[in-house]
Design a protein around this motif. Structure first.
Motif, PDB file in Angstrom:
ATOM      1  N   THR A  77       0.832  -1.199   0.000  1.00 25.99           N
ATOM      2  CA  THR A  77       0.000   0.000   0.000  1.00 25.99           C
ATOM      3  C   THR A  77       0.866   1.247   0.000  1.00 25.99           C
ATOM      4  N   LYS A  79      -0.458   3.938   1.377  1.00 29.95           N
ATOM      5  CA  LYS A  79      -1.065   4.722   2.452  1.00 29.95           C
ATOM      6  C   LYS A  79      -0.082   4.941   3.588  1.00 29.95           C
ATOM      7  N   SER A  80      -0.333   5.988   4.355  1.00 28.86           N
ATOM      8  CA  SER A  80       0.474   6.251   5.549  1.00 28.86           C
ATOM      9  C   SER A  80       0.039   5.320   6.674  1.00 28.86           C
ATOM     10  N   TRP A  82      -1.023   6.209   9.532  1.00 27.22           N
ATOM     11  CA  TRP A  82      -2.255   6.753  10.105  1.00 27.22           C
ATOM     12  C   TRP A  82      -3.470   6.378   9.250  1.00 27.22           C
ATOM     13  N   ASP A  83      -3.378   6.562   7.937  1.00 30.82           N
ATOM     14  CA  ASP A  83      -4.513   6.272   7.057  1.00 30.82           C
ATOM     15  C   ASP A  83      -4.820   4.774   7.019  1.00 30.82           C
ATOM     16  N   LYS A  84      -3.768   3.960   7.042  1.00 24.85           N
ATOM     17  CA  LYS A  84      -3.986   2.510   7.020  1.00 24.85           C
ATOM     18  C   LYS A  84      -4.647   2.062   8.321  1.00 24.85           C
ATOM     19  N   TYR A  86      -6.552   3.867  10.155  1.00 25.96           N
ATOM     20  CA  TYR A  86      -7.910   4.428  10.182  1.00 25.96           C
ATOM     21  C   TYR A  86      -8.916   3.489   9.517  1.00 25.96           C
ATOM     22  N   GLU A  87      -8.430   2.538   8.712  1.00 20.66           N
ATOM     23  CA  GLU A  87      -9.316   1.551   8.101  1.00 20.66           C
ATOM     24  C   GLU A  87     -10.030   0.705   9.153  1.00 20.66           C
ATOM     25  N   ASP A  90     -13.819   1.468   9.474  1.00 18.37           N
ATOM     26  CA  ASP A  90     -14.695   1.424   8.302  1.00 18.37           C
ATOM     27  C   ASP A  90     -16.156   1.278   8.704  1.00 18.37           C
ATOM     28  N   HIS A 158       2.743   9.540   9.659  1.00 18.05           N
ATOM     29  CA  HIS A 158       2.467   9.994   8.301  1.00 18.05           C
ATOM     30  C   HIS A 158       3.482   9.464   7.281  1.00 18.05           C
ATOM     31  N   PRO A 160       4.762   6.461   4.786  1.00 14.07           N
ATOM     32  CA  PRO A 160       4.104   5.366   4.060  1.00 14.07           C
ATOM     33  C   PRO A 160       4.396   4.016   4.716  1.00 14.07           C
ATOM     34  N   LYS A 176      -4.939  -2.233  13.934  1.00 12.53           N
ATOM     35  CA  LYS A 176      -6.282  -2.232  13.351  1.00 12.53           C
ATOM     36  C   LYS A 176      -7.194  -3.238  14.059  1.00 12.53           C
TER      37      LYS A 176
END
Length: 647
Positions: A77, A79-80, A82-84, A86-87, A90, A158, A160, A176
C-alpha cells in the motif's frame, strides 16, 4: 460463542488432527500451545474462515466479528501508517453515512406518528449505540494510544507503510485489530515482531479487552499474563486445561502420572483375571467362575495413557577456544543508514571475555545494527570499533531463515560449510536437531519457520566459537526447543551477546543488560529481572519526587524504603540461585568430560599414545580436582541459598 465439532485436517493423507471438539465462551482468554507442526496455525485459520477442514464444522455466534493476525504477511500500500490504521473504523464510517441518510429522510417526512417514522428513530438509536460501542467519540486519541503503545512515534504516523519492514507492517495490522473491538481476536505469534516494552503494553491491553481471545505464542510469560485457559494440540488431538500455561505444565504431568498409575493397576488386575481363566478353563467345577471373569474382561473399560511427544533437540555448544580479555571495544562510534540520520551516536562500550550480555530496547533503536557492526557486515561512519585478534564469532542473524540458500537440501546446507572431521558428524548434528533420515534431502524452501530456525542453529555447531552473537534466536522455536537452547547457552563457556524480546528466555541467562535508546546506550549490571525491576524503581522514584511533602512524604518514603529492601533481598536471592545453576551446569559438563576420559582409558588399543605419554592420566586427575573444587563451591552456594530462603 465458538463451537468446534469433529474437526479433522489431513496433509497428504496423514491426519494433522482428527475429531477435535471444544466450546469457547464469551470473554475467555485461551493460549493455544503445542509443538511446531502440531496444527496450531491451521486451527486458527479454520476459526478465521481462511481454511476449510476436511470434515467437521465451526459454529460462531451470528453477528460476531473476527480479527485475525497471521504469523507472516506483507502490506502492499502507498497509504500512511495513520490512514492505514484508520481503516479499522470502516464500520463507523459506514454507520455515519447511514445516520446522515436517515437524518435527511427524517427532515423530509411529516408523518411523525407513523410506524415507518418510528422504525427510522429506532434504527437511529441502534446505530448511535453501536457507534458509541465502537468508540467513535475518541477515534483519534485511541489511534494514537494504540500506535504509540505498539512502538510507533508521532513522526511515523504519516510515513508510508511501504517504508517499514514486514515486522512493523504487522504492527499496523495488529493496531487495526485492537481498534476494531471485534468480539473475537485470533493472534498467531503476536510477540515475534514486538520489543519488550511493546509486549508489556499489549499484555495490559489484552488483559482489559472484552471479548474472546485465542492466541498462539511461544512466550511463556506472555501466555501466563494474558491467558486463563490452555488448549494443547498434541499428536492429533487436544487436551483442555482451565488454567494458565505454567499451571497447565504442572497439571499435565500430574494427569499423565495418574493415568499411568491407573493403567499399571488395571494391567495387573487383567493379568490376574487372565491367569485365573487359563488355570481353570478346562475344569467343569470352575466353569461358572471362568465365564464370569471372561464377561468381566469384555465389559472392562480400558484405561489409556495419553501419548506424549518426547521429541526434543539435543545439543551443547563446543568448548570455546581461548580469547582476548577484551572482546569488543567501541569508542565514539556512530552509524547512519541515511546521511544526517544517526541510528547510533557516540557509542562507548566494552565487552570482555565470557561476559553474557543482553541487548534490549525498542525496535529501530539500533540493536541489530550494533550486531551487524560487531560482525563487520557494516562499518561505522565515525569512531572506532576494536575486535580482539583471537575472537572467533558465531553469528545468528535476525533474518537467518532468509539467509539460508533455499535451493540446497537440509544436508547440503551443513555439508557445504563443514570442514575436516566434522563433515563425518553432519548427519548426527542434524539428527540432534530433529531432522530424520527422510528430511536430509528436503529442500530448505519447503521447511517450516521452526525447521529453518533449527537448521540455522545447527550450523553454529560446525566449529568452536569463543563469541556468539545471537539476534532473536528464539523466533519460530517452540517452548521445548527454547528451553534446550537456553540450557545450552547457560553451559556455553564463551562470550554471549544476545538480542531477544523473550523476557523468560533472557532471565538468568545474562549478567549485563545494554539498553538502546535515543541513539545511545545505557549499561545495567544484572540479569533481566533485575533490569525490569530497576525500570519500575525509576518510575517509582519519579512518582515519589512529585508527591506531597510533609507527613505524607515521610509515609511514602517509608513505603519506598521497604519496597527497595524487599527488591534488594529478591535480587540477592536471584543471584544466589543463578550461581547454584551455573555451578550445576559446570559440574555436569566436567563429569561428562571425565566419563569421556575414562572411556578413552578403557580403550588402550585406540588411545595407546595418549596413555603412554600420561596425557590421559593428567587429564583424569585435573578433571577430578576441578569437580571436587566445584562440588565444594556448590555446597557453599546451596547452603547460602537455603539460609536466605529459610529452608
Amino acid at each position: 460463542m465458538i463451537s468446534a465439532n469433529n474437526l479433522s485436517v489431513y496433509f497428504s493423507g496423514i491426519p494433522l488432527f482428527r475429531d477435535l471438539n471444544f466450546v469457547i465462551g464469551d470473554n475467555e482468554r485461551i493460549g493455544l500451545v503445542g509443538k511446531n507442526g502440531a496444527g496450531k496455525t491451521t486451527l486458527l485459520r479454520i476459526l478465521a474462515h481462511e481454511l476449510e477442514p476436511e470434515s467437521g464444522s465451526i459454529v460462531i455466534t451470528k453477528g460476531f466479528r473476527i480479527g485475525y493476525l497471521p504469523q507472516e504477511m506483507r502490506i502492499e500500500t502507498g497509504k500512511s501508517v495513520w490512514d492505514k490504521t484508520y481503516e479499522a473504523f470502516d464500520e463507523i464510517r459506514s454507520i455515519d453515512s447511514e445516520i446522515e441518510a436517515l437524518n435527511r429522510e427524517l427532515a423530509e417526512r411529516e408523518d411523525y406518528t407513523s410506524n415507518e417514522y418510528s422504525k427510522i428513530i429506532e434504527r437511529l438509536n441502534l446505530l448511535d449505540n453501536r457507534r458509541q460501542y465502537l468508540g467513535a467519540a475518541n477515534i483519534e486519541s485511541e489511534m494514537e494510544r494504540v500506535l504509540l503503545g505498539l512502538g510507533f512515534t508521532s513522526e511515523d504516523f504519516h510515513r508510508p507503510v511501504s517504508q517499514f519492514s514486514s515486522g512493523w507492517q504487522m504492527r499496523v495490522e495488529l493496531a487495526k485489530i485492537l481498534l476494531r473491538r471485534t468480539e473475537i481476536i485470533l493472534l498467531d505469534e503476536p510477540t515475534n515482531h514486538l520489543d519488550i516494552v511493546s509486549i508489556q503494553w499489549l499484555e495490559s491491553f489484552l488483559t482489559n479487552y472484552r471479548g474472546c481471545l485465542i492466541l498462539v505464542s511461544h512466550d511463556r510469560r506472555f501466555l501466563n499474563t494474558v491467558c486463563r485457559r490452555t488448549i494443547e494440540i498434541t499428536l492429533g488431538h487436544i487436551e483442555d486445561y482451565k488454567c494458565c500455561y505454567d499451571d497447565y505444565v504442572e497439571q499435565r504431568m500430574e494427569r499423565i502420572a495418574h493415568q499411568q498409575k491407573m493403567f499399571d493397576n488395571q494391567q495387573k488386575e487383567i493379568a490376574d483375571i487372565e491367569a485365573f481363566i487359563e488355570r481353570f478353563r478346562y475344569k467343569a467345577t470352575k466353569a461358572k467362575q471362568v465365564q464370569s471373569r471372561i464377561k468381566l474382561l469384555e465389559k472392562m473399560e480400558r484405561v489409556e495413557v495419553d501419548e506424549t511427544d518426547t521429541s526434543r533437540i539435543r545439543f551443547l555448544f563446543p568448548p570455546a577456544p581461548k580469547c582476548n580479555r577484551v572482546v569488543f571495544e567501541a569508542e565514539g562510534l556512530s552509524f547512519a543508514y541515511e546521511q544526517g540520520k544517526n541510528i547510533l551516536q557516540n557509542i562507548g562500550m566494552v565487552v570482555e571475555n565470557k561476559e553474557k550480555v543482553a541487548f534490549v530496547g525498542k525496535n529501530g533503536e539500533g540493536k541489530s545494527t550494533m550486531m551487524k557492526l560487531l560482525m563487520q557486515e557494516i562499518f561505522p561512519q565515525s569512531g572506532k570499533l576494536h575486535t580482539g585478534d583471537m575472537v572467533k564469532i558465531g553469528y545468528y542473524a535476525q533474518n537467518q531463515n532468509q539467509k539460508l540458500d533455499h535451493t540446497r537440501t537440509v544436508f547440503q546446507t551443513l555439508d557445504d560449510v563443514a570442514v575436516g572431521d566434522v563433515r563425518l558428524k553432519v548427519r548426527g548434528i542434524l539428527g540432534s536437531f530433529l531432522f530424520q533420515a527422510e528430511d536430509m534431502d528436503k529442500k530448505v524452501a519447503v521447511l517450516s519457520g521452526g525447521e529453518k530456525a533449527r537448521l540455522a542453529l545447527a550450523k553454529l555447531l560446525l566449529e568452536p566459537y569463543n563469541v556468539l552473537l545471537l539476534d532473536e534466536p528464539t523466533n519460530h522455536l517452540d517452548m521445548t526447543s527454547k528451553d534446550v537452547l537456553k540450557n545450552a547457552l547457560l553451559r556455553y563457556d564463551g562470550t554471549l551477546i544476545i538480542v531477544s524480546h523473550d523476557r523468560d528466555f533472557l532471565q538468568g541467562l545474562t549478567d549485563k543488560v545494554v539498553e538502546f535508546r535515543n541513539r545511545g546506550i545505557k549499561v545495567f549490571l544484572g540479569d533481566m529481572e533485575e533490569y525490569l525491576a530497576h525500570q519500575k524503581e525509576d518510575i517509582l522514584t519519579g512518582i515519589t519526587a512529585n508527591s506531597a511533602r510533609g507527613n505524607a512524604k515521610g509515609t511514602e518514603n517509608s513505603g519506598k524504603n521497604q519496597w527497595e529492601e524487599k527488591k534488594r533481598q529478591e535480587t540477592m536471592q536471584r543471584k544466589m540461585e543463578k550461581r547454584v545453576r551455573m555451578l550445576e551446569g559446570e559440574i555436569e559438563a566436567k563429569e561428562q568430560a571425565l566419563d569421556e576420559c575414562i572411556g578413552k582409558m578403557n580403550q588402550p588399543e585406540q588411545h595407546a599414545e595418549e596413555i603412554a605419554s600420561g596425557a590421559l592420566s593428567r587429564e583424569y586427575q585435573q578433571l577430578k580436582d576441578e569437580i571436587d573444587m566445584l562440588l565444594k563451591q556448590w555446597e557453599e552456594a546451596s547452603s547460602e541459598l537455603e539460609q536466605s530462603t529459610g529452608n
